[in-house]
Every structure is written in structure tokens, then in C-alpha cells.
Design a protein around this motif. Structure first.
Motif, PDB file in Angstrom:
ATOM      1  N   GLU A  42       0.821  -1.214   0.000  1.00 44.21           N
ATOM      2  CA  GLU A  42       0.000   0.000   0.000  1.00 44.21           C
ATOM      3  C   GLU A  42       0.851   1.259   0.000  1.00 44.21           C
ATOM      4  O   GLU A  42       0.456   2.270  -0.587  1.00 44.21           O
ATOM      5  N   HIS A  43       2.032   1.220   0.654  1.00 51.18           N
ATOM      6  CA  HIS A  43       2.826   2.436   0.836  1.00 51.18           C
ATOM      7  C   HIS A  43       4.188   2.328   0.160  1.00 51.18           C
ATOM      8  O   HIS A  43       4.819   1.262   0.165  1.00 51.18           O
ATOM      9  N   ASP A  44       4.610   3.446  -0.412  1.00 50.04           N
ATOM     10  CA  ASP A  44       5.888   3.518  -1.098  1.00 50.04           C
ATOM     11  C   ASP A  44       7.020   3.545  -0.067  1.00 50.04           C
ATOM     12  O   ASP A  44       6.969   4.302   0.909  1.00 50.04           O
ATOM     13  N   LEU A  45       8.051   2.732  -0.275  1.00 47.85           N
ATOM     14  CA  LEU A  45       9.153   2.645   0.688  1.00 47.85           C
ATOM     15  C   LEU A  45       9.906   3.963   0.829  1.00 47.85           C
ATOM     16  O   LEU A  45      10.384   4.304   1.914  1.00 47.85           O
ATOM     17  N   ARG A  46      10.018   4.689  -0.265  1.00 45.32           N
ATOM     18  CA  ARG A  46      10.714   5.980  -0.188  1.00 45.32           C
ATOM     19  C   ARG A  46       9.952   6.954   0.697  1.00 45.32           C
ATOM     20  O   ARG A  46      10.548   7.696   1.480  1.00 45.32           O
ATOM     21  N   ILE A  48       7.988   6.127   3.166  1.00 48.50           N
ATOM     22  CA  ILE A  48       8.154   5.653   4.539  1.00 48.50           C
ATOM     23  C   ILE A  48       9.505   6.127   5.089  1.00 48.50           C
ATOM     24  O   ILE A  48       9.596   6.639   6.208  1.00 48.50           O
ATOM     25  N   MET A  49      10.564   5.942   4.300  1.00 48.64           N
ATOM     26  CA  MET A  49      11.894   6.347   4.754  1.00 48.64           C
ATOM     27  C   MET A  49      11.976   7.857   4.925  1.00 48.64           C
ATOM     28  O   MET A  49      12.592   8.348   5.890  1.00 48.64           O
ATOM     29  N   ASP A  50      11.369   8.615   4.032  1.00 48.41           N
ATOM     30  CA  ASP A  50      11.355  10.075   4.184  1.00 48.41           C
ATOM     31  C   ASP A  50      10.669  10.481   5.490  1.00 48.41           C
ATOM     32  O   ASP A  50      11.112  11.402   6.178  1.00 48.41           O
ATOM     33  N   ALA A  51       9.581   9.788   5.826  1.00 47.14           N
ATOM     34  CA  ALA A  51       8.854  10.116   7.055  1.00 47.14           C
ATOM     35  C   ALA A  51       9.703   9.802   8.289  1.00 47.14           C
ATOM     36  O   ALA A  51       9.736  10.582   9.255  1.00 47.14           O
ATOM     37  N   ILE A  52      10.407   8.666   8.263  1.00 41.47           N
ATOM     38  CA  ILE A  52      11.270   8.307   9.399  1.00 41.47           C
ATOM     39  C   ILE A  52      12.420   9.295   9.524  1.00 41.47           C
ATOM     40  O   ILE A  52      12.774   9.725  10.632  1.00 41.47           O
ATOM     41  N   LEU A  53      12.994   9.702   8.397  1.00 45.21           N
ATOM     42  CA  LEU A  53      14.068  10.697   8.425  1.00 45.21           C
ATOM     43  C   LEU A  53      13.551  12.050   8.929  1.00 45.21           C
ATOM     44  O   LEU A  53      14.279  12.785   9.596  1.00 45.21           O
ATOM     45  N   PRO A  71       0.187   7.438   7.207  1.00 47.15           N
ATOM     46  CA  PRO A  71      -0.249   7.532   8.609  1.00 47.15           C
ATOM     47  C   PRO A  71       0.900   7.225   9.570  1.00 47.15           C
ATOM     48  O   PRO A  71       1.707   6.323   9.313  1.00 47.15           O
ATOM     49  N   TRP A  72       0.951   7.960  10.676  1.00 48.66           N
ATOM     50  CA  TRP A  72       2.073   7.806  11.598  1.00 48.66           C
ATOM     51  C   TRP A  72       2.161   6.393  12.154  1.00 48.66           C
ATOM     52  O   TRP A  72       3.264   5.884  12.397  1.00 48.66           O
ATOM     53  N   GLU A  73       0.991   5.737  12.351  1.00 52.61           N
ATOM     54  CA  GLU A  73       1.014   4.363  12.854  1.00 52.61           C
ATOM     55  C   GLU A  73       1.747   3.434  11.873  1.00 52.61           C
ATOM     56  O   GLU A  73       2.487   2.540  12.285  1.00 52.61           O
ATOM     57  N   THR A  74       1.541   3.667  10.578  1.00 52.90           N
ATOM     58  CA  THR A  74       2.212   2.861   9.567  1.00 52.90           C
ATOM     59  C   THR A  74       3.710   3.129   9.560  1.00 52.90           C
ATOM     60  O   THR A  74       4.524   2.197   9.523  1.00 52.90           O
ATOM     61  N   ALA A  80       9.701   0.218  13.635  1.00 54.50           N
ATOM     62  CA  ALA A  80       9.858  -0.851  14.627  1.00 54.50           C
ATOM     63  C   ALA A  80      10.322  -2.156  13.966  1.00 54.50           C
ATOM     64  O   ALA A  80      11.210  -2.845  14.492  1.00 54.50           O
ATOM     65  N   LYS A  81       9.748  -2.484  12.805  1.00 64.85           N
ATOM     66  CA  LYS A  81      10.146  -3.712  12.105  1.00 64.85           C
ATOM     67  C   LYS A  81      11.598  -3.617  11.631  1.00 64.85           C
ATOM     68  O   LYS A  81      12.379  -4.569  11.768  1.00 64.85           O
TER      69      LYS A  81
END
Length: 289
Positions: A42-46, A48-53, A71-74, A80-81
Motif C-alpha cells: 500500500e505504501h511507497d518505501l521511499r 516511509i523512509m522520508d517520514a522516518i528521516l 499515517p504515523w502508525e504505519t 519498529a520492524k
């Protein structure tokens, strides 16, 4: 990927090319074990990584992620994973080897520097995971790191601040000997005891205690050891590390690996890491460093 206005912490195309293979391999392997292999993610890895950064660089709470990220939960779930499965450690290790080769060094270091930094914690850190560093009058946690002579991190260990440097140093040197067998020399400061030097010698590592000159006041760079002090300065470009906000020590270690990944990817891509206090770049829409 969802089109949105970029943030200064976003990965450039050049940095994404360095990181993408590891994340894509992780997703492929994980989907291979799942029952819904045929369903597209469902979500693009880039993204996700941008959000974590974004969290690591700005220090914002997970719940305060801007709404144009997933979403922040995602995002937190991925963080965490990736922490549990060692993805950030893997990224940091791969980029370190690339930086060393770019600098004309062997991919595997032969010498290292060890140091510790005590930091205050937030209210999210359990009391049982904290302690008092009596020497520095800090209640919180201690970050003990091992770097190569370029200041690139090899190992990080997060403990209660009350843990003595030599105790944490024993775990660190054991890890170094196992994960980096090419290392034969180590430098530490006067906070580390002789028994650690003897323990390192049994592992084939010549450890040298670098002492301050008697009578020296304030900060004074010490031979060989100034590189690890500089590394702590580099890490402070990431506001999430201004104090320890993570409930679990493993996640504290992960955000440090993430910060080093960001720093090394910028270095490999020839992009500058901009200081938050730089008035010339503060108001730019997109900062390439």
C-alpha cells in the motif's frame, strides 16, 4: 509515490539510489513469507523512509508527522520492524564501506576509537532504563560508540547513564572483535580502566588510553580521539538525538544508525548537511543537504 511538496529532510534521488536496494530486498523477502504475496504494497518505501528521516532530523513526535506522509502508525510500524530486523544497522554498515572506499581506504577498518556520551531522557523512557552519571551530573542514558579513524560509526550501545564506561566498553570491544576482525588497534580516554585494556589484548586488539595533559581546562582535542568527538557533533544535526526519546534502548540505537546513514548517504552523494542555524538556507523550499 504521492505527489507532495518536498521537505528538507527528504531523500534526494542520489541518496535513494544508495538506500533503495536494501529496503526493496527487505520487502521482497518479507512478502515472500506472507500469505498476501500477490497484493501490491500500500505504501511507497521511499515515502516511509522520508517520514522516518523527518522524525530523526526534526525531533517531532511520531503522532505529529505531517498529514502528507503515510499515517504515523504505519510509519512507526515500519520503523519498529526495521529496528528489530537490523535494517538500519545493515544500511549503516554498507554505506560506511562505500565511504571508506571513496576516501581511498580499505572497506574494513584496522583501528577504532571508543567513547561515551551521557544524555538526558524524556518522560517516555522507563525509570528502570535510566541512571545517573555522577561525573557529569546527568540523569538519563549513555550512548557508547565505536568509530573508525574517519569518524564513521562501527558499533553503538545504549545503556543507563549509571553504567561505567569500562563495563559498556567490554561489550563494545567483544562486538568489535566479532563483527570487525580486521581491527587491531583502539584508542580510548582516561575513563576506561586497565582491565578493559587487558580484555582487549586477549582479543588481539592493542588498546591505548589517551590521557589529557595535566592542568588542561575546558575542551582540548586529543590525538586520535578527536574524531569520535566530531562524530557526536555530526549526530547532533538530528534533533531526535538532542536527548533520548525512545522507550527501548534498541530503538535509541536505531535512530543513531539512521542518523549516520543519512550523514553518509549525503557524503557519498556530495550533498551538504545543512545546519538548522544557517540563515542562508533556513527559508528555502528544498535544501539539498
Amino acid at each position: 509515490m504521492h505527489a507532495r511538496r518536498p521537505y528538507p529532510s527528504d531523500l534526494s534521488d542520489a541518496r535513494w539510489e544508495l538506500i533503495e536496494p536494501v529496503l526493496s530486498a527487505w520487502r521482497f523477502e518479507r512478502r515472500g513469507r506472507a500469505l498476501d504475496f500477490g497484493r501490491p504494497p500500500e505504501h511507497d518505501l521511499r515515502e516511509i523512509m522520508d517520514a522516518i528521516l523527518y522524525v530523526d532530523r526534526t525531533g517531532v513526535q511520531w503522532r505529529y508527522l505531517p498529514h502528507d506522509f503515510p499515517p504515523w502508525e504505519t510509519v512507526y510500524g515500519y520503523f519498529a520492524k526495521w529496528t528489530k530486523e537490523g535494517v538500519f544497522t545493515q544500511l549503516s554498515g554498507l554505506l560506511r564501506e562505500l565511504v571508506r572506499q571513496k576516501e581511498g581506504r580499505s572497506a574494513k577498518p584496522s583501528a577504532c576509537v571508543i567513547d561515551a556520551q551521557s544524555v538526558k531522557t524524556s518522560t517516555s523512557v522507563p525509570a528502570a532504563g535510566q541512571g545517573i552519571d555522577a561525573a557529569k551530573k546527568i540523569v538519563g542514558r549513555k550512548r557508547s560508540i565505536v568509530t573508525d579513524t574517519l569518524g564513521l560509526m562501527l558499533v553503538v550501545l545504549v545503556t543507563a547513564a549509571s553504567v561505567q564506561d569500562s563495563v559498556a566498553g567490554t561489550d563494545l570491544i567483544d562486538h568489535v572483535a566479532a563483527a570487525h576482525p580486521s581491527i587491531r588497534k583502539a584508542w580510548v580516554d582516561g575513563g576506561y580502566r586497565q582491565h578493559l585494556v587487558e580484555h582487549a589484548a586477549r582479543l588481539g586488539i592493542d588498546m591505548e588510553i589517551v590521557q589529557r595533559t595535566p592542568g588542561t581546562k575546558g575542551f582540548a582535542p586529543l590525538p586520535k580521539r578527536w574524531t569520535v568527538e566530531r562524530t557526536y557533533g555530526w549526530l547532533m544535526f538530528h534533533r531526535r538525538l538532542a536527548r533520548d526519546y525512545e522507550t527501548l534502548p534498541a530503538r535509541s540505537e536505531a535512530v543513531i544508525h539512521l542518523a549516520m546513514t543519512d550523514l553518509m548517504a549525503r557524503r557519498l552523494a556530495g550533498e551538504t548537511t545543512i545546519s538548522w542555524r544557517d540563515p542562508e538556507t533556513r527559508d528555502q523550499t528544498h535544501i539539498p543537504g
